[in-house]
Design an enzyme around this catalytic site. Structure first.
Site, PDB file in Angstrom:
ATOM      1  CD  GLN A  94       1.868   3.592  -0.671  1.00 22.42           C
ATOM      2  OE1 GLN A  94       1.838   5.477  -0.959  1.00 22.42           O
ATOM      3  NE2 GLN A  94       2.397   2.575  -0.367  1.00 22.42           N
ATOM      4  CG  ASP A 122      -0.151  -3.928  -4.644  1.00 19.41           C
ATOM      5  OD1 ASP A 122       0.878  -4.011  -3.934  1.00 19.41           O
ATOM      6  OD2 ASP A 122      -1.365  -4.621  -3.466  1.00 19.41           O
ATOM      7  N   GLY A 141       6.114  -1.582  -3.070  1.00 19.40           N
ATOM      8  CA  GLY A 141       6.973  -2.583  -3.765  1.00 19.40           C
ATOM      9  C   GLY A 141       6.874  -2.255  -4.990  1.00 19.40           C
ATOM     10  CG  HIS A 142       6.914   0.692  -7.084  1.00 20.48           C
ATOM     11  ND1 HIS A 142       7.625   2.153  -7.172  1.00 20.48           N
ATOM     12  CD2 HIS A 142       6.065   0.435  -6.997  1.00 20.48           C
ATOM     13  CE1 HIS A 142       5.902   2.466  -6.747  1.00 20.48           C
ATOM     14  NE2 HIS A 142       5.146   1.874  -6.410  1.00 20.48           N
ATOM     15  CE  LYS A 185       2.157   2.155  -7.880  1.00 25.62           C
ATOM     16  NZ  LYS A 185       0.807   1.171  -7.526  1.00 25.62           N
TER      17      LYS A 185
HETATM   18  P1  IMP Z   1       0.705   2.217   5.245  1.00 27.58           P
HETATM   19  O1  IMP Z   1       0.521   1.972   4.202  1.00 27.58           O
HETATM   20  O2  IMP Z   1       1.896   0.849   5.727  1.00 27.58           O
HETATM   21  O3  IMP Z   1      -0.001   2.653   7.212  1.00 27.58           O
HETATM   22  O4  IMP Z   1      -0.472   0.292   5.507  1.00 27.58           O
HETATM   23  C1  IMP Z   1      -2.314   1.356   5.564  1.00 27.58           C
HETATM   24  C2  IMP Z   1      -3.010   0.776   3.906  1.00 27.58           C
HETATM   25  O5  IMP Z   1      -2.440   0.775   3.182  1.00 27.58           O
HETATM   26  C3  IMP Z   1      -2.862  -0.946   4.285  1.00 27.58           C
HETATM   27  O6  IMP Z   1      -4.279  -1.438   3.891  1.00 27.58           O
HETATM   28  C4  IMP Z   1      -1.976  -1.373   3.413  1.00 27.58           C
HETATM   29  O7  IMP Z   1      -1.853  -2.834   3.406  1.00 27.58           O
HETATM   30  C5  IMP Z   1      -1.640  -0.385   1.977  1.00 27.58           C
HETATM   31  N1  IMP Z   1      -0.712  -0.443   1.532  1.00 27.58           N
HETATM   32  C6  IMP Z   1       0.213   0.001   1.533  1.00 27.58           C
HETATM   33  N2  IMP Z   1       1.305   0.321   0.605  1.00 27.58           N
HETATM   34  C7  IMP Z   1       0.622  -0.484  -0.378  1.00 27.58           C
HETATM   35  C8  IMP Z   1       0.745  -0.542  -1.536  1.00 27.58           C
HETATM   36  O8  IMP Z   1       2.295  -0.704  -1.652  1.00 27.58           O
HETATM   37  N3  IMP Z   1       0.259  -1.730  -2.108  1.00 27.58           N
HETATM   38  C9  IMP Z   1      -1.110  -1.790  -1.468  1.00 27.58           C
HETATM   39  N4  IMP Z   1      -1.118  -1.578  -0.719  1.00 27.58           N
HETATM   40  C10 IMP Z   1      -0.981  -1.054   0.293  1.00 27.58           C
END
Ligand code: IMP
Length: 424
Positions: free
Chosen positions: A224, A13, A40-41, A16
């Site tokens: 991420q 977040d 989520g971009h 990007k």
């Molecule tokens: P998962 O990727 O859904 O398995 O989540 C694993 C961890 O990564 C959790 O703490 C999510 O909140 C975090 N996470 C996954 N994708 C994002 C992102 O795009 N931005 C911020 N945190 C993320």
């Protein structure tokens, strides 16, 4: 120009999407190399906002080739919803400019159910996943039982793989008190999408090689952040893929020598969604102020983000992990009106000062940040278009970050719009 990798240097977040959007206008191709629709971009052009979860953020720039690499896990429904949403805005989403690697793994309904079932069971020690099935899909990839996008060309193979997978997954789902899934309906649901999806299947590595051979530049879009990396992040509170720049090669099929410039996106403060250690987290009014002023609510799940001061220790680690050549500093305008700004320059851990992240599980939750205080600013910087327009106090903050990280800050974002970006 050169091939550029964009990665998040914190916990995701960082903003990007906006920088990718700007740089993709200068690139012939843009490719995503990991993650899925957990991302989520957000991109804002002339006041209009678009949020993308799967399709590369370069899609808003006409003429850019947009590819989804083998390292991505793809939810077919989400991909087609995004295609529809973009098409309704008049954006060209034809297979001529949008492609999916045949090697990308597909997220299926049982991956989502298992993700949610496991999180529900982890009461008190949740990872806080997005519930999109990301982890279980990567698990199947590693276990060599996954369904890949290219399998959609063979209905019998799809049927066989789904029924085999469900033999095991249904045992697990029942154990978690979740409804088992019917192999025939999962198969039919997926095969119904095949005619619309298969025209997008492509050999991403050859397409990228072709772009390179013609002298075009490629942008590798990370999702991420570095501290959510499965190996280098704050394990187990991480995502299930390698988010660091090195994976831009493995996740697309080009060699590492194709990666020339590595841009780390750094938010001017820090946020985190989900569980896990966060040394500079602010649980006070300043944290709430940052959340409100920075609209810090997840673009994917809507969850409020945890907010805190900039942490130069985790950022120095990101510089090393990714080999950053440049930094894009985002959301600097959000810091307006704070009386003073703090930067965490080191930690205190077990009675000693340390300049790095302790690696033992749980150790990061036990450190105390050592802060350096800088003056705040009251000026509205959202209309500044050049480095010299920025007030001195703001420049001091930016220069101090540059000194602490020893990397050039090449872009400064002072508002959500594409136009609110200072390039140095
Ligand atoms: P998962 O990727 O859904 O398995 O989540 C694993 C961890 O990564 C959790 O703490 C999510 O909140 C975090 N996470 C996954 N994708 C994002 C992102 O795009 N931005 C911020 N945190 C993320």
């Amino acid at each position: 120009m050169a091939n550029t990798v964009i990665i998040g240097a914190q916990w995701g977040d960082e903003g990007k999407g906006k920088i990718v959007d700007i740089l993709s206008a200068r690139s012939r191709a843009i490719v995503r190399f990991q993650g899925g629709n957990n991302a989520g971009h957000t991109i804002k052009v002339q006041g209009k906002e678009t949020i993308l979860h799967l399709i590369p953020s370069g899609i808003l720039n006409p003429g850019t080739l947009c590819l989804v690499g083998n390292g991505v896990v793809l939810d077919p429904h989400v991909f087609l919803q995004e295609v529809e949403q973009l098409a309704s805005k008049g954006i060209d989403v034809s297979p001529a400019r949008l492609g999916i690697s045949k090697k990308a793994h597909l997220i299926l309904p049982y991956h989502k159910s298992l993700d949610q079932a496991r999180e529900a069971k982890r009461a008190g020690r949740k990872i806080g996943t997005t519930g999109r099935g990301i982890g279980p899909c990567y698990e199947d990839k590693a276990a060599r039982v996954g369904l890949r996008a290219g399998d959609l060309l063979d209905a019998d193979l799809v049927r066989h793989k789904i029924s085999q997978a469900l033999e095991e997954k249904n045992i697990l789902l029942r154990a978690y008190n979740f409804d088992p899934l019917d192999a025939d309906s999962v198969t039919q649901d997926l095969l119904a999408l095949a005619p619309t999806l298969t025209p997008y299947l492509t050999e991403v590595e050859s397409r990228l090689q072709e772009v390179q051979n013609q002298g075009g530049d490629i942008l590798f879009e990370g999702a991420q952040g570095s501290h959510l990396d499965i190996d280098h992040g704050t394990y187990p509170f991480v995502t299930s893929s390698n988010t660091v720049a090195g994976n831009a090669a493995a996740g697309t099929g080009l060699g590492p020598s194709s990666l020339n410039r590595i841009v780390g996106i750094v938010k001017a403060y820090t946020t985190r969604v989900g569980s896990g250690p966060f040394p500079t987290e602010l649980l006070d009014d300043t944290g709430s102020y940052l959340r409100t002023a920075g609209h810090e609510f997840g673009a994917t799940t809507g969850r409020p983000r945890r907010c805190g001061w900039l942490d130069a220790v985790i950022l120095r680690e990101s510089v090393r992990l990714n080999g950053l050549t440049d930094i894009a500093l985002t959301k600097l305008d959000v810091l307006q009106n704070l009386p003073a700004l703090q930067i965490c320059v080191a930690y205190e851990y077990q009675g000693r000062r340390c300049n790095y992240l302790p690696q033992e599980e749980g150790a990061l939750a036990k450190v105390t940040p050592v802060y350096e205080e800088l003056p705040g600013f009251e000026d509205d910087i959202s209309t500044c278009t050049a480095w010299t327009d920025l007030p001195d106090t703001v420049r001091v903050y930016v220069q101090r970050i540059e000194e602490l990280l020893d990397v050039r800050i090449a872009f400064i974002s002072v508002g959500p719009d594409r136009s609110q970006t200072i390039e140095r």
